[in-house]
Design an enzyme around this catalytic site. Structure first.
Site, PDB file in Angstrom:
ATOM      1  N   SER A 221     -17.499  74.591 -47.040  1.00 55.35           N
ATOM      2  CA  SER A 221     -17.718  75.559 -48.116  1.00 55.35           C
ATOM      3  C   SER A 221     -16.582  76.583 -48.116  1.00 55.35           C
ATOM      4  CB  SER A 221     -19.081  76.238 -47.929  1.00 55.35           C
ATOM      5  OG  SER A 221     -19.423  76.976 -49.078  1.00 55.35           O
ATOM      6  N   ASN A 222     -16.770  77.708 -48.751  1.00 51.15           N
ATOM      7  CA  ASN A 222     -15.742  78.761 -48.769  1.00 51.15           C
ATOM      8  C   ASN A 222     -16.413  80.125 -48.757  1.00 51.15           C
ATOM      9  OD1 ASN A 222     -16.259  79.579 -51.612  1.00 51.15           O
ATOM     10  ND2 ASN A 222     -15.602  77.480 -52.002  1.00 51.15           N
ATOM     11  N   ARG A 223     -15.610  81.171 -48.811  1.00 45.29           N
ATOM     12  CA  ARG A 223     -16.124  82.529 -48.582  1.00 45.29           C
ATOM     13  C   ARG A 223     -16.716  83.187 -49.832  1.00 45.29           C
ATOM     14  NH1 ARG A 223     -14.265  84.127 -43.627  1.00 45.29           N
ATOM     15  NH2 ARG A 223     -12.353  83.140 -42.907  1.00 45.29           N
TER      16      ARG A 223
END
Ligand code: CTP
Length: 414
Positions: free
Chosen positions: A214-216
């Protein structure tokens, strides 16, 4: 409470009610009650003089919120900035001659007058004072100045005053104040008739049942845009990846996890939308195979996971558009503008919002952001660091100006 037949109710609206030191301050209690009953969230700010007429407790109980009275009371809350910054309208009722004078010249020597200088929303002022004061040329000049600046200053009513005089000076009726508030809010509904599809948050691409890539992204920017579009009268569908945020009420929220699910949800709603704003941080790659069971270590010292590209949702939808306006975001850490221009052109967008996510004071997870908006017709708008909710309004204003009011879609960025 006055039975106002509202053309719109005040549901979801945040208002500031300023009360100044006039004997008519007691009437502000009834006004507050009506605003709350109409669905508004009302924060009351009183001048010190107003507290001599009615106690803050009365307003506190009826509004269900702390009443702000002192500029220096709690610096952490920064009520003079926070309240008007988030409000859809500021109402000052009753407004004394002293308050009109301060507002006219921009004097900020107490909480309410300081708030007024921070308000970027409609301001409605309902004066109340003795007849001779209202008729005084100085007061008239202040009223003219305020009106010329776009402040809605209502005319006081004619009738018996506290002094015994019968003259113009009574607080305008509650009905006329409510009417003015509603008119001011309707003029803000500049997205009415639009069906806005907003994507937000990250996507999660499963490696196995317990792990994912995923990402931030927090979803804050997309949620703020959805809320702002709702407040401005649009019908909003929010397609959201996993986020800890609660979708704004009145918005249709569709929760998804993966890029593929996000693509399906957006494709379903795109044909009936008029504007797509793609604020989601879609994962670019996903594991080629998602293991059915939890991957075991089994003494391995390394693990190689093969990835494949996810579909570019924005580019695909942009190709399928009929008359929709398509807006993308560009999350960049270097060469922000040139990369954003490439994406604007490459994905066939009307606008792109270039976001430097390497900044410590903005970008992913932050409450603030600074962006540059680039249009396909070559316009460029720099929006300095500001809260994401305010930025959302600026973005909507720009989309409206450049694409909805005067669409110019022929040329591309040089
Ligand atoms: N986007 C999308 N589908 C993807 C990847 C991105 O729809 N698979 C959208 C994003 O929601 C955003 C825009 O495309 O509105 C640009 O996303 P960004 O991550 O900045 O760029 P990418 O196209 O992914 O390119 P790169 O990662 O190389 O910067």
């Amino acid at each position: 409470m006055v039975e106002a037949q509202s053309p719109i109710n005040l549901w979801g609206k945040r208002l500031v009610l300023g009360v100044t030191g006039s004997i008519a301050a007691y009437k502000a209690v009834g006004l507050l009650r009506s605003l709350v009953c109409e669905g508004a969230t009302v924060s009351v700010a009183m001048t010190q003089a107003a507290t001599k007429f009615v106690t803050p407790l009365t307003f506190e109980v009826l509004s269900g919120r702390r009443v702000a009275t002192d500029l220096f009371e709690s610096r952490e809350e920064m009520a003079h900035l926070a309240l008007p910054g988030q409000a859809h309208a500021v109402i000052v009722a009753p407004a004394t001659a002293n308050f009109l004078a301060k507002a006219a010249i921009g004097l900020a020597d107490d909480l309410l007058s300081t708030m007024l200088l921070n308000a970027r929303c409609p301001v409605i002022v309902a004066p109340a004072m003795d007849g001779d004061m209202w008729a005084h040329p100085t007061v008239m000049q202040h009223v003219q100045l305020l009106r010329a600046r776009g402040v809605v200053v209502l005319d006081p009513e004619v009738g018996p005053l506290a002094s015994g005089q019968v003259a113009q000076g009574r607080l305008p009726t509650e009905l006329s104040i409510l009417d003015a508030v509603q008119k001011a809010l309707i003029s803000q509904l500049d997205w009415r008739g639009q069906r806005v599809l907003v994507s937000a948050g990250p996507t999660q691409e499963p490696i196995d049942p317990v792990r994912f890539i995923s990402n931030r992204s927090s979803g804050k920017m997309g949620y703020a845009i959805a809320e702002a579009a709702r407040d401005r009268g649009a019908e909003v569908i929010l397609v959201t990846g996993p986020s800890s945020l609660t979708p704004p009420s009145g918005v249709t929220a569709v929760s998804v996890n993966t890029a593929s699910e996000m693509s399906d949800a957006l494709s379903r709603h795109f044909p009936s939308s008029t504007v797509l704003i793609m604020a989601a941080a879609v994962a670019d790659f996903r594991p080629k195979v998602s293991a059915g069971q939890k991957l075991k270590k089994q003494g391995k010292s390394e693990l190689v996971i093969e990835l494949e590209a996810t579909p570019d949702i924005l580019a695909t939808l942009s190709l399928r558009r009929t008359s929709q306006i398509v807006v993308g975001f560009a999350a960049e850490t270097e060469h922000v503008l040139s990369h954003a221009k490439d994406k604007l052109r490459g994905k066939g967008l009307d606008l792109i919002i270039a976001n430097d996510v390497s900044r410590a004071d903005g970008g992913f997870g932050s409450d603030d952001n600074a962006v540059v908006i680039l249009s396909a017709t070559g316009e460029q708008k720099v929006l300095e660091l500001m809260p994401k909710r305010r930025l959302a309004d600026e973005i909507l204003t720009t989309v409206r100006e450049l694409c909805l009011v005067s669409p110019r879609r022929e040329s591309l960025v040089e």
